[in-house]
Design a protein around this motif. Structure first.
Motif, short mmCIF file in Angstrom:
data_model
loop_
_atom_site.label_atom_id
_atom_site.label_comp_id
_atom_site.label_asym_id
_atom_site.label_seq_id
_atom_site.Cartn_x
_atom_site.Cartn_y
_atom_site.Cartn_z
N VAL A 163 4.40 1.95 1.90
CA VAL A 163 5.53 2.78 1.53
C VAL A 163 5.06 4.22 1.55
O VAL A 163 3.87 4.51 1.36
N ILE A 164 5.97 5.12 1.82
CA ILE A 164 5.65 6.55 1.86
C ILE A 164 6.36 7.22 0.70
O ILE A 164 7.60 7.21 0.63
N THR A 165 5.60 7.77 -0.22
CA THR A 165 6.20 8.38 -1.40
C THR A 165 5.85 9.86 -1.46
O THR A 165 4.82 10.30 -0.94
N SER A 166 6.72 10.61 -2.08
CA SER A 166 6.54 12.06 -2.13
C SER A 166 5.33 12.44 -2.98
O SER A 166 5.13 11.90 -4.08
N GLY A 167 4.57 13.40 -2.49
CA GLY A 167 3.46 13.95 -3.26
C GLY A 167 3.85 15.22 -3.99
O GLY A 167 2.99 16.01 -4.36
N ARG A 168 5.17 15.39 -4.24
CA ARG A 168 5.65 16.66 -4.79
C ARG A 168 5.06 16.99 -6.16
O ARG A 168 4.75 18.15 -6.43
N ARG A 169 4.92 15.98 -7.01
CA ARG A 169 4.35 16.27 -8.33
C ARG A 169 2.92 16.76 -8.22
O ARG A 169 2.51 17.71 -8.89
N TRP A 170 2.15 16.11 -7.34
CA TRP A 170 0.75 16.51 -7.15
C TRP A 170 0.67 17.96 -6.66
O TRP A 170 -0.15 18.74 -7.14
N GLU A 171 1.52 18.31 -5.70
CA GLU A 171 1.47 19.66 -5.14
C GLU A 171 2.06 20.69 -6.10
O GLU A 171 1.54 21.80 -6.21
N ASP A 229 0.86 -1.18 0.00
CA ASP A 229 0.00 0.00 0.00
C ASP A 229 0.90 1.23 0.00
O ASP A 229 2.09 1.16 0.34
N VAL A 230 0.33 2.39 -0.37
CA VAL A 230 1.12 3.61 -0.47
C VAL A 230 0.44 4.74 0.28
O VAL A 230 -0.79 4.82 0.36
N SER A 231 1.26 5.61 0.86
CA SER A 231 0.80 6.88 1.41
C SER A 231 1.57 8.00 0.71
O SER A 231 2.79 7.88 0.51
N LEU A 232 0.86 9.05 0.31
CA LEU A 232 1.50 10.19 -0.34
C LEU A 232 1.84 11.23 0.72
O LEU A 232 0.97 11.64 1.51
N GLN A 233 3.06 11.66 0.72
CA GLN A 233 3.55 12.60 1.73
C GLN A 233 3.45 14.02 1.20
O GLN A 233 3.92 14.33 0.11
N GLY A 234 2.84 14.91 1.97
CA GLY A 234 2.73 16.30 1.57
C GLY A 234 1.73 17.04 2.43
O GLY A 234 1.16 16.48 3.36
N ARG A 235 1.52 18.29 2.10
CA ARG A 235 0.67 19.15 2.93
C ARG A 235 -0.82 19.09 2.54
O ARG A 235 -1.68 19.33 3.37
N PRO A 295 -4.50 18.07 1.97
CA PRO A 295 -5.33 17.01 2.58
C PRO A 295 -5.82 15.97 1.59
O PRO A 295 -6.13 14.84 1.98
N MET A 296 -5.89 16.31 0.30
CA MET A 296 -6.37 15.34 -0.69
C MET A 296 -5.36 14.23 -0.95
O MET A 296 -5.72 13.18 -1.50
N LEU A 297 -4.11 14.41 -0.55
CA LEU A 297 -3.10 13.38 -0.81
C LEU A 297 -3.45 12.07 -0.09
O LEU A 297 -3.21 10.99 -0.62
N ALA A 298 -4.02 12.18 1.10
CA ALA A 298 -4.42 10.97 1.82
C ALA A 298 -5.53 10.24 1.08
O ALA A 298 -5.55 9.00 1.01
N VAL A 299 -6.46 10.99 0.50
CA VAL A 299 -7.56 10.39 -0.26
C VAL A 299 -7.03 9.73 -1.53
O VAL A 299 -7.42 8.61 -1.89
N ILE A 300 -6.10 10.41 -2.20
CA ILE A 300 -5.53 9.86 -3.43
C ILE A 300 -4.82 8.55 -3.14
O ILE A 300 -4.97 7.56 -3.87
N GLY A 301 -4.03 8.51 -2.07
CA GLY A 301 -3.34 7.28 -1.70
C GLY A 301 -4.31 6.14 -1.42
O GLY A 301 -4.11 5.01 -1.88
N ALA A 302 -5.37 6.44 -0.68
CA ALA A 302 -6.37 5.42 -0.37
C ALA A 302 -7.04 4.90 -1.64
O ALA A 302 -7.28 3.69 -1.79
#
Length: 218
Positions: A178-186, A104-110, A112-119
């Motif tokens: 795994v924790i991956t960067s959400g930098r592209r999304w942000e 499973d993946v978690s997107l790291q960033g500020r 709040p939608m990143l948690a939803v995207i990862g799920a």
């Protein structure tokens, strides 16, 4: 060594040290540099990884890393992704019963939608049996060889490999994250990136050429 971790990288000097620090000590680590203009290659060597250089292209780089690897099991990891604890045990245990799998993946960033995207990424992967590179794809070397490795296309190589591996059997879907960067999304805008990715996936499903999709992705 039973587990080899292959990391394709291109100008990842900022993210790479944190990724390397999470890797299991008993694993072989191979960083495949795509002719970076920063200190990516030097940092990989300083951290004790085997470092090789190829022309840029994630699929090409991962195939080269797999060819150099000695492990019975292969794990392909993005340079900005952190592994969970006990990775070696989790992977080797899962591959006793499956040909391949992912975390499973978690997107790291500020945002709040990143948690939803990862799920949603995790749910979609469970429903379809398709995994993405962000999820830390792992497999038996024999399975990787049986499907011919990553198709050397500029985008969606992880989707294409997943489809091939599904012919061997369903993936092991590990709930450890795994924790991956959400930098592209942000950096590009969360909603804009969501819309872009769905359009690209739909176009790929319809048979669009990966080269044309890669141009739109940039």
């Amino acid at each position: 060594m039973s587990l080899s971790i292959v990391i394709p990288a291109l100008n990842e000097a900022r993210a790479l040290p944190a990724t390397l620090a999470t890797l299991p000590k008993q694993a072989e680590v191979i960083v495949v540099d795509g002719n970076s203009s920063d200190d990516t290659a030097r940092l990989a060597r300083r951290w004790g990884a085997t470092q090789i250089t190829t022309p840029p292209g994630r699929a090409r780089q991962m195939n080269a890393g797999a060819a150099a690897a000695r492990g019975e099991y292969l794990l392909f990891l993005h340079a900005d992704t952190l592994l969970p604890g006990q990775t070696a045990r989790l992977v080797t245990t899962a591959l006793q019963h499956h040909h391949w799998g992912r975390f499973d993946v978690s997107l790291q960033g500020r945002h709040p939608m990143l948690a939803v995207i990862g799920a949603m990424m995790n749910l979609r992967s469970r429903l379809t049996g398709i995994a993405t590179g962000d999820q830390g794809l792992f497999m038996r070397r024999s399975a990787f060889m049986a499907v011919g490795g990553f198709p050397e296309q500029p985008l969606m190589e992880d989707i294409a490999l997943s489809k091939r591996l599904k012919e061997l059997g369903p993936p092991a879907c590990l709930r450890q994250r795994v924790i991956t960067s959400g930098r592209r999304w942000e950096n590009h805008g969360v909603w804009r990136t969501i819309w872009l990715m769905w359009r690209l996936r739909f176009a790929y499903w319809r048979g669009a050429e990966p080269q044309r999709l890669a141009e739109r992705y940039r």
